[in-house]
Design an enzyme around this catalytic site. Structure first.
Site, PDB file in Angstrom:
ATOM      1  N   HIS A 140      21.593 -13.703 -10.760  1.00 52.06           N
ATOM      2  CA  HIS A 140      20.743 -14.736 -11.105  1.00 52.06           C
ATOM      3  C   HIS A 140      19.443 -14.514 -10.755  1.00 52.06           C
ATOM      4  CE1 HIS A 140      19.522 -19.102 -11.023  1.00 52.06           C
ATOM      5  NE2 HIS A 140      20.382 -19.100 -12.371  1.00 52.06           N
ATOM      6  N   HIS A 161      16.557 -18.506 -18.278  1.00 54.74           N
ATOM      7  CA  HIS A 161      15.839 -19.706 -18.249  1.00 54.74           C
ATOM      8  C   HIS A 161      14.520 -20.066 -19.219  1.00 54.74           C
ATOM      9  CE1 HIS A 161      17.966 -19.304 -14.384  1.00 54.74           C
ATOM     10  NE2 HIS A 161      17.979 -20.693 -14.600  1.00 54.74           N
ATOM     11  N   HIS A 170      24.018 -18.225 -19.387  1.00 51.44           N
ATOM     12  CA  HIS A 170      24.835 -18.877 -18.032  1.00 51.44           C
ATOM     13  C   HIS A 170      26.347 -18.680 -18.614  1.00 51.44           C
ATOM     14  CE1 HIS A 170      20.856 -20.261 -16.561  1.00 51.44           C
ATOM     15  NE2 HIS A 170      21.422 -20.080 -15.407  1.00 51.44           N
ATOM     16  N   HIS A 296      19.919 -30.491 -15.554  1.00 48.78           N
ATOM     17  CA  HIS A 296      19.963 -29.091 -15.131  1.00 48.78           C
ATOM     18  C   HIS A 296      18.981 -28.758 -13.831  1.00 48.78           C
ATOM     19  CE1 HIS A 296      18.732 -24.859 -14.728  1.00 48.78           C
ATOM     20  NE2 HIS A 296      20.192 -24.615 -14.409  1.00 48.78           N
ATOM     21  N   HIS A 300      19.807 -29.234  -9.612  1.00 51.70           N
ATOM     22  CA  HIS A 300      19.537 -28.209  -8.798  1.00 51.70           C
ATOM     23  C   HIS A 300      18.665 -28.572  -7.438  1.00 51.70           C
ATOM     24  CE1 HIS A 300      20.926 -24.161  -9.999  1.00 51.70           C
ATOM     25  NE2 HIS A 300      20.827 -24.609 -11.424  1.00 51.70           N
ATOM     26  N   PHE A 317      15.357 -20.710  -8.439  1.00 57.78           N
ATOM     27  CA  PHE A 317      16.157 -19.628  -8.948  1.00 57.78           C
ATOM     28  C   PHE A 317      16.917 -18.736  -8.088  1.00 57.78           C
ATOM     29  CE2 PHE A 317      13.907 -20.913 -13.008  1.00 57.78           C
ATOM     30  CZ  PHE A 317      14.974 -22.049 -13.115  1.00 57.78           C
ATOM     31  N   HIS A 330      27.145 -25.194 -12.898  1.00 57.13           N
ATOM     32  CA  HIS A 330      26.696 -24.550 -14.221  1.00 57.13           C
ATOM     33  C   HIS A 330      27.979 -24.614 -15.167  1.00 57.13           C
ATOM     34  CE1 HIS A 330      22.856 -23.254 -14.876  1.00 57.13           C
ATOM     35  NE2 HIS A 330      22.707 -23.078 -13.796  1.00 57.13           N
TER      36      HIS A 330
HETATM   37 CU   LIG Z   1      20.939 -23.442 -12.977  1.00 54.52          CU
END
Ligand SMILES: [Cu+2]
Length: 541
Positions: A140, A161, A170, A296, A300, A317, A330
């Site tokens: 990731h 992203h 994802h 989303h 996070h 990230f 996810h």
């Molecule tokens: Cu994410």
């Protein structure tokens, strides 16, 4: 495609819908620093053109090109290990039993034991094994924080992203993660669970809190989370750091349902949901879909530690996938993708399905992942579009937010801002548009912000009094933009575009025939500086 007959009606309709071409803007009257930092851009930044030597094809890159990732926390080494065997092309495995992904809060104790065992084994693998938990987290980081940027292969930019690859990338990442866990416990029926934070039902256990198993089991625990958000605190799907005192549970539930409705139900078009198209040679590929913004990005941030500079682990990230809760988070987004496809594209008339991109640059785009046999596998977006083909499905859960359309007009008592068109409204033409699933889209163009800073602003239609404390459970709320910091670019200032579906909002406010609408942008939390180049309203299918 829009038929010829509809097209001609659209042209006529354009005349009757001046709101499509005239959009009067009033920026939020925020005070102090925020007022200074939120304004119309007076010029454009010089954007470096990205040169692409080949089409978007991440499946042919050489891992030796990987360099340290540029992250908000500095350089981070997260390159995947080199493959010892040639890359293989993905083939659907029809021999596997079908797997059921269940909500975390309803897992049996046997299942939890199996799940914990799988992560114990994954974390115990040698550090250089690509199946090792840290190596999984590195995927990731490497894809999303610029580890490959210097090579100009675009591995980062075409990663997961802020463009149309968010959902398929994802899905693939989780697919291989799940297969690795399954193979470690030698159980091909094993499936990842999903964190059902969009479920506001007041059941026991609660679906929309951090699930107990991620707090009580060392192998699933992560030091870098926000302890203020441990149970019984409900997840705030519109969270922004520094946003004042928590609200009551009942209010939080209403806010969450309203946010889900606006961000997902109202995201009727392909572009709104998936994010912006990204073609080889695009110099400005950035434009996230509504779901990627929230819930989303917000979940996070809500999960990550407020004591860490960038809300590590989940809030940024490069470190997000180091927290085991990343995967059920996810999985829920992946489930919401399947739910989105069951909702009608149109607001009126017979059901018309929501649509995937048909563009070959999307369907044939490739990524590389290590599989359960440590082979580097080349996958394509087109092979990820049906979960049944990948051998799994989601347990049916009632999605109450699907019908949670806000009905309260916040500005009902204030002076009307609408100037009605003197022309008689073309009701029949409007209905045709609705039936074909055309949606009116508010486009905020040239949004320039510092990608190393968290940025959030909420958008309201015809409610200039909106402020940080305004509920999202009102008709006027059109949606939100949320940025999670990273350094995926040369220089930290990047340009993006925000789109929101506003047909429903305009109809509820009786603005379909208005000469203009007022758009209010409310900066939330400690947002970094943002500028905008322009605003427009357009039709989109
Ligand atoms: Cu994410």
């Amino acid at each position: 495609m829009v038929g010829d007959s509809l097209l001609s009606r659209l042209l006529v309709t354009k005349f009757y819908f001046p709101v499509q071409i005239l959009c009067f803007l009033l920026l939020s009257t925020a005070t102090g620093r925020r007022e200074a930092s939120l304004g119309l851009a007076t010029g454009s930044l010089q954007q470096e053109q990205q040169g692409w030597a080949r089409p978007i094809d991440n499946g042919t890159i050489d891992l030796e090109w990987c360099t340290q990732a540029e992250t908000p926390a500095g350089k981070v080494g997260c390159c995947p290990p080199r493959s010892k065997t040639p890359v293989v092309d993905f083939v659907h495995n029809t021999q596997l039993p079908s797997r059921l992904r269940q909500p975390v809060h309803l897992l049996s104790s046997d299942y939890i034991a199996k799940y914990i065992r799988a992560y114990e084994l994954m974390k115990a693998l040698p550090p250089d094994d690509p199946r090792n938990f840290d190596q999984q987290a590195n995927i990731h980081c490497a894809y999303c924080d610029g580890a490959f940027l210097e090579t100009e292969t675009g591995w980062c930019l075409t990663g997961g992203h802020r463009n149309w690859f968010f959902f398929p990338w994802h899905r693939w990442f989780l697919y291989f993660h799940e297969r690795i866990l399954a193979s470690l416990i030698e159980d091909d029926t094993f499936a990842l669970p999903f964190w059902n934070w969009d479920n506001q039902f007041a059941s026991d256990p609660l679906p929309n809190v951090i699930p107990q198993m991620y707090l009580t089991n060392p192998v699933l625990f992560d030091d870098f989370r926000n302890p203020d958000h441990f149970p019984p605190r409900l997840a705030d799907l519109n969270f922004v750091p520094g946003d004042g005192a928590p609200i009551s549970d009942s209010k939080q539930r209403e806010e969450n349902n309203a946010l889900m409705y606006k961000q997902l139900v109202n995201a009727r078009t392909t572009r709104l949901f998936y994010g912006k198209e990204y073609h080889p040679g695009d110099s400005k590929p950035d434009g996230l879909g509504t779901i990627e913004s929230a819930p989303h990005n917000t979940v996070h941030k809500w999960t990550g530690s407020s004591a860490k500079p960038h809300f590590e682990d989940m809030g940024v990230f490069y470190s997000a996938a180091r927290d085991p809760i990343f995967y059920p988070h996810h999985a829920n987004l992946d489930r919401l993708w399947t739910v989105w496809k069951t909702l009608p594209r149109n607001r009126k008339g017979p059901f018309r399905p929501r649509r995937d991109y048909k563009d070959l640059d999307w369907l044939n785009a490739t990524f590389l992942f290590y599989d359960e046999k440590r082979r580097l596998v080349r996958v394509r977006v087109r092979d990820a579009l049906k979960t049944e083909q990948l051998g799994y499905r989601y347990q049916d859960i009632h999605n109450a937010w699907v019908t949670a359309r806000p009905s309260t007009v916040a500005g009902a008592k204030s002076k009307p801002l609408v100037s009605a068109s003197p022309d008689s409204p073309p009701t029949a033409a409007a209905d045709v548009i609705e039936e074909f699933g055309e949606a009116e889209i508010l486009v905020i163009q040239g949004v320039e912000l510092d990608y190393n800073k968290a940025t959030k602003f909420d958008v309201y239609i015809n409610y200039p009094n909106a402020n940080e404390n305004t509920s999202v459970n009102v008709v006027e709320f059109a949606g939100t933009f949320v940025n999670v910091p990273d350094s995926a670019g040369k220089g930290h200032i990047m340009e993006t575009e925000m789109r929101l579906g506003i047909s429903d909002t305009l109809e509820q406010l009786g603005l379909e025939d208005a000469d203009y609408i007022v758009v209010t942008l409310v900066p939330r939390g400690s947002s970094g500086p943002v500028t905008f180049k322009g605003f427009k309203i357009k039709y989109e299918t």
